[in-house]
Design an enzyme around this catalytic site. Structure first.
Site, PDB file in Angstrom:
ATOM      1  N   ARG A 169      20.072 -31.630  48.880  1.00 37.95           N
ATOM      2  CA  ARG A 169      18.999 -32.427  49.468  1.00 37.95           C
ATOM      3  C   ARG A 169      19.321 -33.902  49.275  1.00 37.95           C
ATOM      4  O   ARG A 169      19.904 -34.294  48.253  1.00 37.95           O
ATOM      5  CB  ARG A 169      17.666 -32.170  48.759  1.00 37.95           C
TER       6      ARG A 169
ATOM      7  N   GLU B 250      16.689 -38.989  55.620  1.00 36.64           N
ATOM      8  CA  GLU B 250      17.225 -38.442  56.868  1.00 36.64           C
ATOM      9  C   GLU B 250      16.095 -38.110  57.853  1.00 36.64           C
ATOM     10  O   GLU B 250      14.994 -37.805  57.413  1.00 36.64           O
ATOM     11  CB  GLU B 250      18.081 -37.195  56.573  1.00 36.64           C
TER      12      GLU B 250
ATOM     13  N   HIS C  84      22.834 -32.330  58.205  1.00 37.51           N
ATOM     14  CA  HIS C  84      22.044 -31.267  57.543  1.00 37.51           C
ATOM     15  C   HIS C  84      22.214 -29.924  58.275  1.00 37.51           C
ATOM     16  O   HIS C  84      21.245 -29.359  58.804  1.00 37.51           O
ATOM     17  CB  HIS C  84      20.565 -31.664  57.468  1.00 37.51           C
TER      18      HIS C  84
HETATM   19  C1  GLV Z   1      18.036 -26.014  54.058  1.00 40.62           C
HETATM   20  O1  GLV Z   1      18.192 -27.147  53.814  1.00 40.62           O
HETATM   21  C2  GLV Z   1      17.350 -25.078  53.195  1.00 40.62           C
HETATM   22  O2  GLV Z   1      16.764 -25.480  52.185  1.00 40.62           O
HETATM   23  O3  GLV Z   1      17.351 -23.895  53.539  1.00 40.62           O
END
Ligand code: GLV
Length: 329
Positions: free
Chosen positions: A243, A272, A290
């Site tokens: 993250r 983001e 991401h």
């Molecule tokens: C993606 O970022 C997730 O947490 O599944």
């Protein structure tokens, strides 16, 4: 006049595969968002006013304000393993079940961590940009030198299921694998991925490649900042598929710019989808939007898992991935 549907009303807050809507449609009256407009707090409050369940993504802020406004809501099912977009305490207080999608995305996310690691080690995006620009005038012996991955030390910060999947992949590269977690894994799990627990400072000092896999919370905010980066080898590469906010982006940009760190592979960013423009100027940062769990098969599995959770929650069964079991009676 149409009779109001007897099925419970739910919202799917982001665009999903038609197969998922079809499956949910067998159980619920589905309000969807196939236009994929980000709803935000105001949009969620408006659309959840008459709903008993919702499928959300990491981009949907399920805040205390949203939960308070959604007086009929019984279940929030996240299309992600991370759930820092959900105020879990507010859900529990309001008796709303919350779920995530653990397990189904481990391998796909581990694959992306490795893709970024290899791309950063061998400088693939920068070399490719150079070739496409027409700058390759001839092969040279000393050209685009990268870092060897084989026999290097792989460090993993946060050794859950995805961390272990990343570690297992290192066996084929004859790497030394070290990790740091609040508590060491049981010996059989450590042996299965050939990894050894070390304290955080040793992890930072010894890793040639450091992969971050911590969940995001106020406690993990800026787990890697200027002080931690200063402990790392100047030849090391940092990979973040967890993250944004776990790393202090400004500190990382400074370290990469001043070559106090050789490279970074980043799939997540503070704030983001806005990306600190400092990253865009760096040739030693590999940047992706991401996409850790983004294979078709895995995104389908995640959506179906979230649907399983919602169907269970709204039919009186315990959802398989319930995050706040105290709510289930
Ligand atoms: C993606 O970022 C997730 O947490 O599944």
């Amino acid at each position: 006049m149409n009779k109001p549907s007897a099925k419970p009303h739910i919202l799917v807050a982001r665009k999903v595969f038609p197969e998922v809507l079809e499956r949910l449609g067998g159980h619920f009256e589905v309000d969807h968002n196939q236009a994929d407009v980000i709803l935000g707090v105001a949009g969620l409050k408006a659309r959840l006013a008459d709903k008993v369940g919702v499928l959300t993504a990491a981009t949907d802020p399920v805040t205390a304000e949203v939960i308070e406004a959604a007086t009929s809501l019984k279940a929030v099912c996240n299309l992600a393993v991370g759930y820092n977009n959900i105020d879990l305490a507010a859900c529990s207080q309001a008796g709303v079940m919350a779920t995530n999608t653990p397990g189904v995305l481990d391998d796909t996310t581990a694959d992306l961590a490795w893709a970024l690691l290899m791309a950063s080690a061998r400088r693939l995006p920068a070399a490719e940009r150079w070739l496409r620009k027409g700058d390759w005038r001839g092969w040279e012996f000393i050209q685009w030198l990268g870092t060897d991955v084989h026999h290097a030390t792989l460090g993993i910060l946060g050794m859950g299921r995805i961390g272990q999947a990343v570690a297992r992949r290192a066996l084929g590269f004859d790497m030394r694998v070290i990790y740091h977690n609040r508590s060491p894994l049981p010996p059989d799990q450590e042996a299965a991925c050939g990894a050894n627990w070390v304290d955080k400072e040793s992890l930072l000092r010894e890793s040639d490649f450091l992969v971050l896999l911590l969940p995001y919370s106020p406690a993990t905010h800026h787990s890697i900042g200027a002080a931690e980066l200063a402990l790392m080898k100047p030849t090391a590469h940092l990979i973040n598929v967890a993250r944004g906010g776990i790393v202090g982006d400004a500190a990382l940009i400074a370290a990469l710019r001043e070559r106090r760190l050789r490279g970074a592979g980043l799939d997540v960013f503070e704030g983001e989808p806005t990306v600190n423009p400092g990253f865009l100027e760096l040739d030693n940062a590999v940047l992706t939007p991401h996409i850790g769990s983004s294979s078709r098969a895995t995104r389908m599995a995640m959506a179906m898992r979230a649907a399983d959770n919602l169907i269970a929650a709204l039919s009186g069964q315990r959802p398989p991935d319930l995050l706040n079991p105290e709510v289930f009676r």
